[in-house]
Design a protein around this motif. Structure first.
Motif, PDB file in Angstrom:
ATOM      1  N   ALA A   1       0.833  -1.211   0.000  1.00  0.00           N
ATOM      2  CA  ALA A   1       0.000   0.000   0.000  1.00  0.00           C
ATOM      3  C   ALA A   1       0.866   1.259   0.000  1.00  0.00           C
ATOM      4  O   ALA A   1       0.552   2.243  -0.685  1.00  0.00           O
ATOM      5  N   ALA A   2       1.969   1.214   0.758  1.00  0.00           N
ATOM      6  CA  ALA A   2       2.888   2.362   0.774  1.00  0.00           C
ATOM      7  C   ALA A   2       3.547   2.541  -0.589  1.00  0.00           C
ATOM      8  O   ALA A   2       3.724   3.681  -1.064  1.00  0.00           O
ATOM      9  N   MET A   3       3.926   1.445  -1.250  1.00  0.00           N
ATOM     10  CA  MET A   3       4.529   1.539  -2.581  1.00  0.00           C
ATOM     11  C   MET A   3       3.500   2.031  -3.605  1.00  0.00           C
ATOM     12  O   MET A   3       3.850   2.763  -4.545  1.00  0.00           O
ATOM     13  N   VAL A   4       2.247   1.633  -3.437  1.00  0.00           N
ATOM     14  CA  VAL A   4       1.184   2.126  -4.311  1.00  0.00           C
ATOM     15  C   VAL A   4       1.103   3.657  -4.246  1.00  0.00           C
ATOM     16  O   VAL A   4       0.963   4.341  -5.265  1.00  0.00           O
ATOM     17  N   SER A   5       1.202   4.211  -3.038  1.00  0.00           N
ATOM     18  CA  SER A   5       1.148   5.673  -2.879  1.00  0.00           C
ATOM     19  C   SER A   5       2.305   6.347  -3.604  1.00  0.00           C
ATOM     20  O   SER A   5       2.133   7.396  -4.234  1.00  0.00           O
ATOM     21  N   VAL A   6       3.500   5.742  -3.506  1.00  0.00           N
ATOM     22  CA  VAL A   6       4.669   6.335  -4.172  1.00  0.00           C
ATOM     23  C   VAL A   6       4.452   6.332  -5.685  1.00  0.00           C
ATOM     24  O   VAL A   6       4.639   7.362  -6.358  1.00  0.00           O
ATOM     25  N   ILE A   7       4.066   5.200  -6.244  1.00  0.00           N
ATOM     26  CA  ILE A   7       3.917   5.086  -7.693  1.00  0.00           C
ATOM     27  C   ILE A   7       2.790   5.995  -8.193  1.00  0.00           C
ATOM     28  O   ILE A   7       2.927   6.672  -9.220  1.00  0.00           O
ATOM     29  N   GLY A   8       1.678   6.023  -7.462  1.00  0.00           N
ATOM     30  CA  GLY A   8       0.574   6.898  -7.865  1.00  0.00           C
ATOM     31  C   GLY A   8       0.974   8.367  -7.848  1.00  0.00           C
ATOM     32  O   GLY A   8       0.696   9.114  -8.793  1.00  0.00           O
ATOM     33  N   THR A   9       1.646   8.790  -6.793  1.00  0.00           N
ATOM     34  CA  THR A   9       2.069  10.189  -6.677  1.00  0.00           C
ATOM     35  C   THR A   9       3.063  10.553  -7.771  1.00  0.00           C
ATOM     36  O   THR A   9       3.051  11.675  -8.291  1.00  0.00           O
ATOM     37  N   ALA A  10       3.926   9.605  -8.132  1.00  0.00           N
ATOM     38  CA  ALA A  10       4.942   9.875  -9.150  1.00  0.00           C
ATOM     39  C   ALA A  10       4.374   9.880 -10.557  1.00  0.00           C
ATOM     40  O   ALA A  10       5.063  10.302 -11.495  1.00  0.00           O
ATOM     41  N   THR A  11       3.131   9.428 -10.728  1.00  0.00           N
ATOM     42  CA  THR A  11       2.561   9.281 -12.073  1.00  0.00           C
ATOM     43  C   THR A  11       1.536  10.362 -12.401  1.00  0.00           C
ATOM     44  O   THR A  11       1.396  10.759 -13.555  1.00  0.00           O
ATOM     45  N   THR A  12       0.828  10.865 -11.406  1.00  0.00           N
ATOM     46  CA  THR A  12      -0.320  11.747 -11.680  1.00  0.00           C
ATOM     47  C   THR A  12       0.061  13.017 -12.434  1.00  0.00           C
ATOM     48  O   THR A  12      -0.729  13.526 -13.223  1.00  0.00           O
ATOM     49  N   HIS A  13       1.262  13.535 -12.228  1.00  0.00           N
ATOM     50  CA  HIS A  13       1.637  14.816 -12.835  1.00  0.00           C
ATOM     51  C   HIS A  13       2.509  14.658 -14.080  1.00  0.00           C
ATOM     52  O   HIS A  13       3.091  15.632 -14.550  1.00  0.00           O
ATOM     53  N   LEU A  14       2.631  13.437 -14.593  1.00  0.00           N
ATOM     54  CA  LEU A  14       3.401  13.249 -15.826  1.00  0.00           C
ATOM     55  C   LEU A  14       2.660  13.862 -17.008  1.00  0.00           C
ATOM     56  O   LEU A  14       1.432  13.801 -17.086  1.00  0.00           O
ATOM     57  N   SER A  15       3.429  14.409 -17.963  1.00  0.00           N
ATOM     58  CA  SER A  15       2.804  14.862 -19.205  1.00  0.00           C
ATOM     59  C   SER A  15       2.367  13.636 -20.000  1.00  0.00           C
ATOM     60  O   SER A  15       2.943  12.545 -19.854  1.00  0.00           O
ATOM     61  N   PRO A  16       1.352  13.765 -20.856  1.00  0.00           N
ATOM     62  CA  PRO A  16       0.890  12.605 -21.634  1.00  0.00           C
ATOM     63  C   PRO A  16       1.995  11.938 -22.451  1.00  0.00           C
ATOM     64  O   PRO A  16       2.025  10.705 -22.558  1.00  0.00           O
ATOM     65  N   ASP A  17       2.910  12.726 -23.021  1.00  0.00           N
ATOM     66  CA  ASP A  17       3.982  12.138 -23.843  1.00  0.00           C
ATOM     67  C   ASP A  17       4.898  11.265 -23.002  1.00  0.00           C
ATOM     68  O   ASP A  17       5.241  10.142 -23.387  1.00  0.00           O
TER      69      ASP A  17
END
Length: 1029
Positions: free
Chosen positions: A654-670
């Protein structure tokens, strides 16, 4: 033929004459509108109306003449745009002449002139003629309010359309208006009159010798003392009059010699509202005054403001006094001086310093803070004022800090210094040597470092804030100062967790690291890296429990300073390397240590979201590393390391899920598309080529007969794909959805099946409408129905139904209503009923990992309100029709829906639903009790009248629940008992003795939080009905 034409001409005239007679003699009001409508349609002309009124206008009876002129005026008000210039001239001459008529006629005459003042065809000169006639012939203040308002409207209309003509009157126009306004008392008229005076001044009408008279006729209302009557249909508030009058008084410097003595007098009065109004008006005046206007009044103004700040018991008066002082100083600062003129700013500031400086030497006395506030208010007005005051005050405060040795005294002095340092941030200096703080830098740094090493926590806190402000001054701190500062922050970062200084030190580190990344990279990061190495060796020796605190501090410090891209490139590898070292097998790492590292990584990811470059760096560095560690941990091995078991635990994933989610939400589409091209094939095809250290002992196939450990990692896939922007195309989507659907109903591992169901729902929610979405939904429905029918997968099928329903409810998909009905049907299921009831909580609440707005899910506004409208009636019907043993499930579901519904939506439905909520309190399920209590508490505050109808039931049930086995229920029940005191007092008084006796028992509860709520509630019931309560 001629006779017929004559008859046609006479017929309308005869009708008109009849309408006139009905209005004038019959005192009917309707004919006026009919005549106006006929004039608009062209049936008659205004001239014909005048001719028809002929006998009425010449009638010797004043009331008859008044009715005749009233009819004409009402027609003109509706038809003034149709008048020709020649007609306007004759009508104005007629109306001006009638201003000399009987007083009963005057109101109708004024209405006609108001209509003519709106005419576009008004010839030049007639506006002046009308106003002169009104000024000479009409005693305005003897008229009723409506007629006075008409006069103001005429003046307003002419000022808007005939400004140059009126200015040609010179000061006569101003004098005439003064006569009109003098003695006005009605607030409706005053608002218009104040606006006229403001326009007179702001549009440069000639005031001539009547400046003082114009001031007197308006200032007599200052300060405004008006209380609107109850149910006032006009809606005029006291504040409207205050602001309108203030705009007049502060509109010109020519009022200064009259206004400033009045303001000083009112500030010195005993009336609080007069003080506030006067100080606010002075504040407004300073925007238009200069040194010339203020010069003679500065000593008196300063004396009044100083007294109010030193002696007032009102914080509002103090705040307005400080604001006025700031404005006065700003006014003196911006005045352009001649070479031979006296600089009033320096003398004014010198007076302030003389009266306040000596109080700063008495940090224990009550005037120290008022004096500091006065000095800071003046210093905040301009760079000149700031330099003057700072250069005088700072040496004194520095001396006082060393002179006083007690921590509380030093804290007071340092807080005053901090206030002056913050003011320096408002002004920019091109030359470094011009900065006032440059000469005090060494002393300030020494003083701050002394505060940081003091045992007093409060002094440390002020020291940390001061260090942050000093660091924000450009080029002030030297490299040596920064090294010392970093050393102190490092030491403070390892204090006890509950120490406020520890929290403040981390915040300060984050702020200063943004400004001085090199200093933190050079001095703090190496120390933290060394500390991490020590912790790893301590953990390897089994000293974990004793060293865990320092280990946690180190991780938090690393995440706190990751506020600059260059620092992130050092801290992120350190954290990942630390996590990898825990995986070598020689370190005894517990769940809490691994979760702590993941939490630090998530905090770094959050900070990286502000910068696209840092966000991509974190993503392409951290995500492959975390996936590699997780994949390695999921591989079957002969010897299992401790960490590998830890990495697959629910809490760690669950803690790793938070890291991956946080690191992905602000990526540009490209960039997200680049990443998804690697991660999805990893899970579907076992393509591990992009992972670091990818020499794994076996294949990674979480969907193809993979081990339980591998299937658990679907949670990490969920975190990634459910956080992608909606525009990113996911490769092999069809295969992925089918695999997720299959795994979601696997009963051997509830964690992985739930993760698969959530992932499937997250992708459904974002998928565009169309044939493919319909296919996925049909597959899901078939899978759910097959799973729910029988067998070991009922629980997993229910979970899939719940998450798919939520995904569709959020986006208003038509199928959501069918799935919700299916969920309601399960409330009667002996096995799944309680879980279905809890499912309504999930449908109405916000998630943290999937289906979030931050993760780009489609979440429609007011989905909760729509769900309530569509489904609560069915829940209520189901409750009434259900067997007794099933009713608690319906109550629980209803309670969850109502508890998460915005209260403005719930209040109108309260009368019909309240009986069900009260019944829910009798349900033995503590979850239902807690949810219902949470729903009722705000309703007691917002709908006391409705709730008071059930006060007997409420008191009984709340008191019973205050002895519940569940601590959370006891606390909520006592909070509701507290909220009950908001109900009307007469309703509650009969229950007061009973409640006070009953609340004595929870005073001895074994839990401190329960005792705290009991004291608060019992105290309110004790005060019930007492004077002033």
């Amino acid at each position: 033929m001629a006779a017929a034409a004559a008859l046609e001409a006479v017929a309308p005239t005869g009708v008109l004459w009849g309408l006139v007679q009905d209005f004038v003699m019959g005192h009917q009001e309707g004919p006026a509108d009919q005549v106006a409508a006929d004039v608009k349609s062209g049936s008659y002309t205004v001239l014909q109306v005048v001719e028809a009124l002929g006998s009425s206008l010449e009638n010797p009876e004043p009331r008859t003449r008044a009715r005749g002129i009233q009819l004409l005026s009402q027609v003109l008000l509706q038809c003034h745009s149709l008048l020709l210039e020649k007609e306007v001239v004759h009508l104005i001459l007629f109306y001006e002449n009638r201003l000399k008529d009987h007083h009963l006629v005057i109101p109708s005459v004024l209405q006609g002139l108001r209509a003519l003042s709106l005419c576009v065809a008004l010839p030049p000169g007639l506006a002046v003629s009308v106003l002169k006639a009104i000024f000479q012939e009409v005693h305005v203040q003897s008229l009723p309010q409506v007629d006075r308002h008409t006069v103001y409207s005429i003046i307003t209309n002419f000022m808007r359309t005939r400004e140059e003509e009126l200015k040609g009157l010179g000061a006569d126009f101003t004098f005439g208006f003064i006569q009109v306004m003098d003695g006005e008392k009605d607030p409706r008229n005053l608002l218009v009159a104040f606006r006229i005076v403001h326009d007179l001044i702001s549009r440069d009408y000639s005031l001539g010798p009547f400046v003082e008279e114009l001031f007197e006729v308006t200032s007599c209302y200052f300060p405004i003392d008006f209380t609107p009557p109850p149910n006032d249909p006009h809606g005029i508030q006291r504040e409207d009059l205050i602001l309108s009058l203030r705009a007049v008084l502060a509109s010109t410097p020519r009022f200064a010699e009259f206004l400033l003595p009045l303001l000083i007098e009112k500030v010195d009065s005993e009336i609080l509202s007069a003080k506030l109004d006067s100080l606010q008006t002075l504040n407004a005046c300073c925007a238009v005054y200069g040194q010339k206007e203020l010069k003679d009044f500065l000593p008196s103004l300063w004396a009044s403001i100083r007294r109010e700040v030193f002696q007032t018991a009102s914080e509002r008066v103090e705040a307005e006094g400080l604001a006025a002082l700031n404005s006065l100083t700003a006014c003196l600062s911006r005045s352009v001086l001649r070479a031979d003129a006296e600089d009033l700013l320096d003398s004014f500031l010198s007076n302030i310093l003389q009266d306040c400086r000596h109080h700063l030497c008495e940090p224990d006395m009550k005037l120290v803070w008022p004096s500091a506030k006065l000095l800071q208010a003046a210093a905040g007005a301009s760079a000149r004022a700031c330099d003057h005051i700072t250069s005088n005050v700072l040496p004194l405060l520095l001396e006082q800090f060393h002179k006083h040795t007690q921590s509380n005294q030093r804290r007071t002095i340092l807080e005053m210094i901090l206030g002056f340092l913050k003011l320096q941030q408002k002004w920019s200096y091109e030359d470094k040597d011009e900065r006032p703080l440059s000469g005090f830098k060494d002393q300030l740094c020494s003083l701050v470092f002394m505060a940081l090493t003091d045992p007093s926590t409060q002094l440390q806190l002020v020291g940390i804030r001061t260090l942050t402000v000093l660091g924000a001054q450009p080029d002030l701190l030297s490299p040596g100062d920064l090294e010392l500062a970093v050393g102190h922050l490092y030491r403070l970062s390892f204090l006890e967790e509950d120490s406020p200084s520890w929290v403040a030190a981390l915040e300060a580190s984050g702020i200063l690291a943004t400004l001085y990344p090199v200093a933190f990279s050079s001095h703090l990061v190496p120390k933290l890296a060394e500390e991490l190495c020590i912790e790893e060796s301590d953990l390897a020796r089994g000293d974990g429990p004793t060293k865990c605190s320092r280990h946690l501090r180190c991780l938090q410090a690393l995440s706190a300073i990751s506020t600059h891209p260059s620092i992130v490139k050092e801290t992120l590898p350190l954290l990942l390397q630390h996590l990898c070292h825990m995986n070598k097998g020689n370190t005894v790492a517990g769940t809490s240590e691994v979760i702590a590292v993941c939490q630090s990584l998530q905090q770094v990811a959050e900070k990286c979201q502000r910068d696209p470059e840092s966000c991509w760096y974190f993503h392409q560095t951290a995500i492959p590393c975390l996936l590699a560690l997780a994949v390695q941990a999921s591989m079957p091995e002969k010897e299992h390391s401790v960490l590998k078991k830890v990495l697959l635990e629910d809490e760690v994933l669950a803690a790793m899920v938070s890291v991956i989610g946080t690191a992905t939400t602000h990526l540009s589409p490209d960039l997200a598309a680049q990443s998804v091209a690697h991660i999805v094939p990893l899970f579907l095809d076992g393509n591990i080529s992009f992972l670091p250290e990818n020499s794994f002992p076996g294949r990674f196939q979480p969907f193809q007969d993979g081990s339980s450990g591998q299937r658990r990692l679907v949670a990490l896939l969920m975190a990634f794909v459910c956080s992608l922007p909606r525009t990113v195309e996911i490769p092999q989507l069809n295969q992925l959805m089918r695999e997720l659907l299959e795994l979601s109903c696997c009963h051997s591992c509830p964690f992985s099946s739930t993760a698969a169901a959530k992932c499937f729902a997250g992708l459904l929610n974002k998928h565009p409408a169309g044939q493919q979405l319909d296919e996925f939904l049909q597959l899901a429905v078939d899978k759910v129905e097959a799973g729910l029918s029988s067998g070991p997968c009922r629980s997993q099928a229910f979970t899939l139904l719940l998450w798919v329903t939520k995904a569709l409810v959020l986006r208003y998909h038509p199928l959501s209503s069918c799935l919700t009905d299916r969920l309601m049907g399960l409330l009667s299921d002996p096995e799944l009923g309680p879980a279905a009831a809890d499912g309504f909580s999930l449908l109405m609440s916000d998630c943290t990992d999937v289906l979030t707005r931050a993760g780009h899910a489609e979440v429609r506004i007011m989905f909760r309100q729509r769900f309530f409208t569509d489904n609560v009636p069915a829940l209520v019907r189901g409750f009434h029709a259900a067997p007794q043993d099933v009713k608690p499930n319906y109550l629980k579901g209803l309670s969850h829906v109502l508890n998460r519904l915005p209260k403005p939506v719930l209040l109108p439905e309260l009368p019909t639903l309240l009986s069900l909520l009260l019944e829910a309190l009798s349900c033995p399920d503590s979850v239902v009790q807690l949810s219902t209590l949470s729903c009722l508490q705000p309703l007691l505050l917002e709908a006391p009248q409705v709730m008071s109808l059930h006060v007997d039931t409420l008191v009984t049930k709340f008191l019973n629940l205050s002895s519940s086995p569940s601590m959370a229920v006891r606390i909520a029940a006592l909070q509701c008992m507290h909220a009950l005191t908001r109900l009307p007092t007469p309703v509650l008084l009969p229950y007061k003795p009973q409640v006070i006796r009953a609340l004595a028992r929870p005073l001895d509860d074994k839990k401190r939080l329960v005792r705290k709520e009991a004291v608060s509630a019992r105290g309110e019931w004790f005060l019930l009905g007492s004077p002033g309560s």
